[in-house]
Scaffold this motif. Sequence first.
Motif, short mmCIF file in Angstrom:
data_model
loop_
_atom_site.label_atom_id
_atom_site.label_comp_id
_atom_site.label_asym_id
_atom_site.label_seq_id
_atom_site.Cartn_x
_atom_site.Cartn_y
_atom_site.Cartn_z
N SER A 33 -0.59 -1.80 8.95
CA SER A 33 -0.48 -2.56 7.73
C SER A 33 0.60 -2.05 6.65
O SER A 33 0.92 -2.80 5.99
CB SER A 33 -1.97 -2.57 7.25
OG SER A 33 -2.40 -1.28 6.76
N PHE A 34 0.58 -0.87 6.77
CA PHE A 34 1.66 0.01 5.92
C PHE A 34 2.94 -0.75 6.03
O PHE A 34 3.60 -1.07 5.01
CB PHE A 34 1.40 1.36 6.04
CG PHE A 34 2.96 2.06 5.51
CD1 PHE A 34 2.98 2.18 4.08
CD2 PHE A 34 3.71 2.94 6.48
CE1 PHE A 34 4.01 2.81 3.60
CE2 PHE A 34 4.78 3.64 5.95
CZ PHE A 34 4.84 3.59 4.32
N VAL A 55 0.97 -4.95 3.70
CA VAL A 55 -0.12 -5.46 3.16
C VAL A 55 -0.26 -4.48 1.80
O VAL A 55 0.00 -3.41 1.61
CB VAL A 55 -1.21 -4.79 3.84
CG1 VAL A 55 -2.71 -5.15 3.49
CG2 VAL A 55 -1.09 -5.62 5.20
N GLY A 56 -0.78 -5.31 0.49
CA GLY A 56 -0.79 -4.97 -0.53
C GLY A 56 0.20 -5.39 -1.53
O GLY A 56 0.34 -5.29 -2.74
N GLY A 107 6.56 -5.82 1.59
CA GLY A 107 6.29 -4.47 1.78
C GLY A 107 7.73 -3.70 1.87
O GLY A 107 8.66 -4.27 1.77
N ARG A 123 -0.99 -5.52 11.08
CA ARG A 123 -2.24 -4.73 10.18
C ARG A 123 -3.24 -4.40 11.19
O ARG A 123 -3.57 -5.12 12.17
CB ARG A 123 -2.97 -5.52 9.05
CG ARG A 123 -3.55 -6.64 9.43
CD ARG A 123 -3.83 -7.64 8.40
NE ARG A 123 -2.58 -8.30 8.26
CZ ARG A 123 -2.55 -9.64 7.74
NH1 ARG A 123 -3.79 -10.11 7.04
NH2 ARG A 123 -1.31 -10.15 7.36
N ASN A 178 -4.08 4.85 11.46
CA ASN A 178 -5.53 4.23 11.47
C ASN A 178 -6.34 4.92 12.61
O ASN A 178 -7.49 4.92 12.56
CB ASN A 178 -5.24 2.75 12.26
CG ASN A 178 -5.10 1.77 11.17
OD1 ASN A 178 -5.40 1.89 10.02
ND2 ASN A 178 -4.05 0.85 11.59
N TRP A 229 -0.93 2.12 -5.69
CA TRP A 229 -1.95 1.48 -4.86
C TRP A 229 -2.48 0.25 -5.07
O TRP A 229 -2.84 -0.12 -6.48
CB TRP A 229 -2.91 2.52 -4.33
CG TRP A 229 -2.49 3.73 -3.73
CD1 TRP A 229 -1.83 5.03 -4.58
CD2 TRP A 229 -2.19 4.21 -2.63
NE1 TRP A 229 -1.33 5.56 -3.55
CE2 TRP A 229 -1.58 5.25 -2.28
CE3 TRP A 229 -2.57 3.26 -1.33
CZ2 TRP A 229 -1.23 6.09 -1.15
CZ3 TRP A 229 -2.26 3.98 -0.19
CH2 TRP A 229 -1.52 5.18 0.09
N SER A 230 -2.79 -0.73 -4.30
CA SER A 230 -3.57 -1.84 -4.61
C SER A 230 -4.87 -1.89 -4.93
O SER A 230 -5.68 -0.71 -4.90
CB SER A 230 -3.25 -2.93 -3.35
OG SER A 230 -4.01 -2.52 -2.26
N HIS A 280 -4.19 0.57 0.74
CA HIS A 280 -2.60 -0.09 0.70
C HIS A 280 -1.94 0.10 -0.50
O HIS A 280 -2.49 -0.01 -1.54
CB HIS A 280 -2.73 -1.55 1.38
CG HIS A 280 -3.34 -1.62 2.38
ND1 HIS A 280 -4.72 -2.32 2.69
CD2 HIS A 280 -3.09 -1.50 4.02
CE1 HIS A 280 -5.18 -2.23 4.07
NE2 HIS A 280 -4.00 -1.65 4.89
N HIS A 337 5.21 0.09 -2.78
CA HIS A 337 5.88 -0.31 -1.62
C HIS A 337 7.54 -0.30 -1.89
O HIS A 337 8.26 0.30 -1.16
CB HIS A 337 5.71 -1.68 -1.15
CG HIS A 337 4.52 -1.81 -0.08
ND1 HIS A 337 4.74 -1.32 1.01
CD2 HIS A 337 3.22 -2.18 -0.45
CE1 HIS A 337 3.47 -1.75 1.71
NE2 HIS A 337 2.72 -2.25 0.88
#
Length: 263
Positions: free
Chosen positions: A22-23, A27-28, A38, A64, A94, A178-179, A184, A190
């Motif tokens: 996801s990074f 995502v976010g 991203g 993700r 993860n 951060w979101s 994320h 990002h």
Amino acid sequence: MADDSNSFSKSAIGSYAAVGDSFTEGVGDPGPDGTFVGWADRLAVLLSDRQEEHTFRYANLAVRGRLLDQIVEEQVPRAKELGPDLVTFCAGGNDILRPGSDPDDVAQRYEAAVAELRASVGTVLLCTGFDTRGMPVLRHLRGKIATYTAHVRSIADRYDCPVLDLWSLRSVQDRRAWSEDRLHLSADGHTRVALRAAQVLGLEVPADPDQAWPDEEQRSAAEVRRDNVHWAREHLVPWIGRRLRGESSGDNVEPKRPDLLPL
């Protein structure tokens, strides 16, 4: 030995494939069309801006929720098949978040993938973990993340890979990086990571990724508590629930850019 201020030729990077979870998917950092942007997409733009028009090509294979072994099985062969000048390989996060995981074991499998990529790709950029000392829940995993980060840097040295050192990027320790889910990065976070990645690759960047954030009003203890309760209800509990059910946020999600195409 890998050198974060390396001397990679900017003109040599005419194609780029991003591999990860996801990074790297972004995502976010939502875009106007509903897909995520991203840091990898933003890095691709910075690389493309230094190439002749329409010659730069970019693929983003990240999905993700993917664990290291899934990334190695699904994305690494595709990255090798595409044969880009640059691959960014950010994986294992993860796995480290899972209870009972062993960062030494994860690093051993990670190194095998790096060796495989380095055998067929000119430049493989590796990513360390974030310093989570100020983050709810994740701060308790700081020791595991630090151990894994040390492994990543050692692997980078052995295989002559540049390193995107997220642990030392102080600007992403601010909550505004951060979101809302606190798992994320935000769009600003990002952006800062993309700028740092470009620096690592030897590009001149339009802003300092570690520049201080603007001052903000001090929040009261009551406001912090309300934010924490809202976050736990809306994000932490569902995240734990997915883990207990063996579900992933990436189930039925496909890579957003599976082919090397012009931006």
